[in-house]
Scaffold this active site. Sequence first.
Site, PDB file in Angstrom:
ATOM      1  N   ASP A 297      18.507  95.440 -20.046  1.00 13.74           N
ATOM      2  CA  ASP A 297      19.143  95.757 -18.768  1.00 13.74           C
ATOM      3  C   ASP A 297      18.093  96.157 -17.734  1.00 13.74           C
ATOM      4  O   ASP A 297      18.149  95.734 -16.575  1.00 13.74           O
ATOM      5  CB  ASP A 297      20.158  96.888 -18.977  1.00 13.74           C
ATOM      6  CG  ASP A 297      20.965  97.176 -17.731  1.00 13.74           C
ATOM      7  OD1 ASP A 297      21.575  96.227 -17.207  1.00 13.74           O
ATOM      8  OD2 ASP A 297      20.997  98.328 -17.277  1.00 13.74           O
ATOM      9  N   ASP A 344      41.173  81.405   5.204  1.00 12.94           N
ATOM     10  CA  ASP A 344      42.020  80.504   4.426  1.00 12.94           C
ATOM     11  C   ASP A 344      42.788  79.636   5.417  1.00 12.94           C
ATOM     12  O   ASP A 344      42.814  79.913   6.622  1.00 12.94           O
ATOM     13  CB  ASP A 344      42.989  81.294   3.531  1.00 12.94           C
ATOM     14  CG  ASP A 344      43.392  80.495   2.288  1.00 12.94           C
ATOM     15  OD1 ASP A 344      42.923  80.827   1.190  1.00 12.94           O
ATOM     16  OD2 ASP A 344      44.160  79.518   2.426  1.00 12.94           O
ATOM     17  N   VAL A 401      37.381  78.335  -3.276  1.00 12.13           N
ATOM     18  CA  VAL A 401      38.634  77.565  -3.295  1.00 12.13           C
ATOM     19  C   VAL A 401      38.884  77.035  -4.705  1.00 12.13           C
ATOM     20  O   VAL A 401      38.144  77.326  -5.632  1.00 12.13           O
ATOM     21  CB  VAL A 401      38.618  76.418  -2.242  1.00 12.13           C
ATOM     22  CG1 VAL A 401      38.415  76.981  -0.843  1.00 12.13           C
ATOM     23  CG2 VAL A 401      37.557  75.367  -2.557  1.00 12.13           C
ATOM     24  N   GLU A 403      39.237  75.152  -8.248  1.00 11.55           N
ATOM     25  CA  GLU A 403      38.177  74.593  -9.113  1.00 11.55           C
ATOM     26  C   GLU A 403      38.362  73.082  -9.257  1.00 11.55           C
ATOM     27  O   GLU A 403      38.751  72.579 -10.310  1.00 11.55           O
ATOM     28  CB  GLU A 403      38.215  75.316 -10.474  1.00 11.55           C
ATOM     29  CG  GLU A 403      37.073  74.992 -11.418  1.00 11.55           C
ATOM     30  CD  GLU A 403      35.748  75.671 -11.089  1.00 11.55           C
ATOM     31  OE1 GLU A 403      34.851  75.592 -11.927  1.00 11.55           O
ATOM     32  OE2 GLU A 403      35.589  76.252 -10.002  1.00 11.55           O
ATOM     33  N   HIS A 451      28.677  82.514  -9.246  1.00 10.91           N
ATOM     34  CA  HIS A 451      29.851  82.586 -10.124  1.00 10.91           C
ATOM     35  C   HIS A 451      30.227  84.037 -10.404  1.00 10.91           C
ATOM     36  O   HIS A 451      29.542  84.735 -11.144  1.00 10.91           O
ATOM     37  CB  HIS A 451      29.547  81.832 -11.432  1.00 10.91           C
ATOM     38  CG  HIS A 451      30.671  81.887 -12.420  1.00 10.91           C
ATOM     39  ND1 HIS A 451      30.465  81.799 -13.780  1.00 10.91           N
ATOM     40  CD2 HIS A 451      32.017  82.029 -12.255  1.00 10.91           C
ATOM     41  CE1 HIS A 451      31.635  81.885 -14.400  1.00 10.91           C
ATOM     42  NE2 HIS A 451      32.586  82.033 -13.495  1.00 10.91           N
ATOM     43  N   ASN A 501      29.926  80.169 -19.523  1.00 12.20           N
ATOM     44  CA  ASN A 501      31.000  79.274 -19.973  1.00 12.20           C
ATOM     45  C   ASN A 501      30.496  78.193 -20.922  1.00 12.20           C
ATOM     46  O   ASN A 501      31.228  77.756 -21.809  1.00 12.20           O
ATOM     47  CB  ASN A 501      31.725  78.662 -18.776  1.00 12.20           C
ATOM     48  CG  ASN A 501      32.755  79.624 -18.212  1.00 12.20           C
ATOM     49  OD1 ASN A 501      33.435  80.315 -18.962  1.00 12.20           O
ATOM     50  ND2 ASN A 501      32.853  79.703 -16.899  1.00 12.20           N
ATOM     51  N   TYR A 660      27.660  91.207 -20.326  1.00 13.01           N
ATOM     52  CA  TYR A 660      28.297  91.492 -19.038  1.00 13.01           C
ATOM     53  C   TYR A 660      29.419  90.512 -18.695  1.00 13.01           C
ATOM     54  O   TYR A 660      30.371  90.864 -18.016  1.00 13.01           O
ATOM     55  CB  TYR A 660      27.258  91.424 -17.912  1.00 13.01           C
ATOM     56  CG  TYR A 660      26.300  92.574 -17.849  1.00 13.01           C
ATOM     57  CD1 TYR A 660      26.684  93.856 -18.230  1.00 13.01           C
ATOM     58  CD2 TYR A 660      24.999  92.392 -17.388  1.00 13.01           C
ATOM     59  CE1 TYR A 660      25.795  94.915 -18.159  1.00 13.01           C
ATOM     60  CE2 TYR A 660      24.103  93.453 -17.304  1.00 13.01           C
ATOM     61  CZ  TYR A 660      24.512  94.707 -17.685  1.00 13.01           C
ATOM     62  OH  TYR A 660      23.637  95.755 -17.605  1.00 13.01           O
TER      63      TYR A 660
END
Length: 721
Positions: A297, A344, A401, A403, A451, A501, A660
């Site tokens: 860390d 938006d 917006v 994905e 991200h 991911n 994290y």
Amino acid sequence: MIYEGKAITVKALESGIVELNFDLKGESVNKFNRLTLNELRQAVDAIKADASVKGVIVSSGKDVFIVGADITEFVDNFKLPEAELVAGNLQANRIFSDFEDLGVPTVVAINGIALGGGLEMCLAADYRVISSSARIGLPEVKLGLYPGFGGTVRLPRIIGADNAIEWIASGKESSAEDALKVGAVDAVVAPEKLQAAALDLIQRAISGEFDYKAKRQPKLDKLKLNAIEQMMAFETAKGFVAGQAGPNYPAPVEAIKTIQKAANFGRDKALEIEAAGFVKMAKTSAAQSLIGLFLNDQELKKKAKGYDAVAKDVKQAAVLGAGIMGGGIAYQSAVKGTPILMKDIREEAIQLGLNEASKLLGGRLEKGRLTAAKMAEALNAIRPTLSYGDFGNVDLVVEAVVENPKVKQAVLAEVEANVGEHTILASNTSTISISLLAKALKRPENFVGMHFFNPVHMMPLVEVIRGEKSSEEAVATTVAYARKMGKNPIVVNDCPGFLVNRVLFPYFGGFARLVSAGVDFVRIDKVMEKFGWPMGPAYLMDVVGIDTGHHGRDVMAEGFPDRMKDDRRSVVDALYEAKRLGQKNGKGFYAYETDKKGKPKKVNDPAVLDVLKPIVYEQREVSDEDIINWMMIPLCLETVRCLEDGIVETAAEADMGLIYGIGFPPFRGGALRYIDSIGVAEFVALADQYAELGALYQPTAKLREMASKGQSFFGQASSEE
């Protein structure tokens, strides 16, 4: 000058009063490293040898008092044999005891943070005066340890066993006022009056107005609790703390056991009991992983700070796409001091975003973490808009917006035409290639990925993704903005899924295989939660959203068809087609009811079994250990590939990203430290046992080479002793 070193000086003040001052040269904070401990030994001896000394004030030349032990020294120290470690600990403790036993009164002036060994130094003094802005605590349990410089001995004898157990087992810091309430300090004063207050107190002790020997005596004696009081205090606390800490974090309960064992002994014998228990904790894999985590860390923060030299200051931000995610990003930016536009195309989405930000700010207000004035200031820093009218002076835009690559490309091209030529554009995408999105832009050098993880206000990680054409300034500015938002940024290179991911989907792939092999998903969840995950994979997929998982899996399968593509219909397909999307529509693997606090609560839903029947292709007998290996091997191997492919630069960043970003069990230290704890060669052999499950279970050539050479990711093997 009575003593002068590189960390400590002792000088005469007036009328026999001397000041022992901690001021470690070349460092921004004071800490107990080998040098400081050696000098404290010499300083105490010098004071003892000077017959003119009538009283000692202990102070700090830094903004903090002492932050604790030098944790960088732990790694090598804790490799020593147990007996050597115990002897070294007792030798260090002799210094504090000799300071405590000086034939004159001692007062410590706590000007700033005093943690761990820093507070233990304070406890060895007769009197403690603290600045109203200072904080103190014993956070060792967060490293899988407990106090080892007399904290478990002196604190219970000063503030009582119950209070001491709460302080030590929680590892929390306490304010000056809270410390005064329980008797951990003797006076709280304004920062500018600290030195004068310490001087006044020492003079009164020297004059005999205060009896410093009577004040000192309880710390030298056994704990003032009879057998029944001891049983009530310790047995109740052990049960409660064990329930909170769980079996994977033994230190809090061991600390209570140590206080209990030492209760009927005087200081010196009690310190021996503390030393034996401290060393026992130091040798656990939990401590080694948590210490590694702390050091990782620190490395991460230092690396992120290194981007400041190139970064532009973000004075005005914007987020495209309101709703829950946009509102969360706007809140985080505003509450940390950067004004933000929230755009938006739909009024109702803007309202949703504003409601989200208001709800989060309201929550902080209720908990006393924010004043009403600060809440109003943060809300005023979020400006909703339906147009690009005010985008001319925006330094950085976060696109958040839907994905979908085509939608994102269209929106990014549109915003690029409405901002200055130096404005940074950052896409909040979880899986879509940044280099692909950049093809829609005229200035791809100003474009990066940013991200955020959901919920934005709670998740500490931000992945900053460097595309093929991203400039260093764009990357650095985004890292600096993420830090300004109170996040921990990790810079990763572009690939499908980036780091987190890309690693998570093979884990889900292992889960899907288990369900298709006839293993009950509720059992899988229980096994993985026991392993240390905050939630099992089925529950996690429900929280993430089955539709999100379905889309992400397709992106990953396209990016890595050799190992992430599965032609069979899977558990995710079955739930997606049955419109069981998880928490968001009240049913996924589990069904969801609203609890008293208005939060979704999972309950078992027998109806899901019919949905899953068609994708169960076999009935395998698998052990709990098999379940762990089916899940963890692909996750670990994909982390290895990310490091080898240069997606992430260091093993420390890879591990911290998983801790994290997806809640990897902290006491296991991360995927690469987990491999180290098993042993690289042993892990490769383990993976080979599951080779029939496919390419996700195949170790890389480089990992096999590491195994044959006896190498590890962190240059040490952690093992439970």
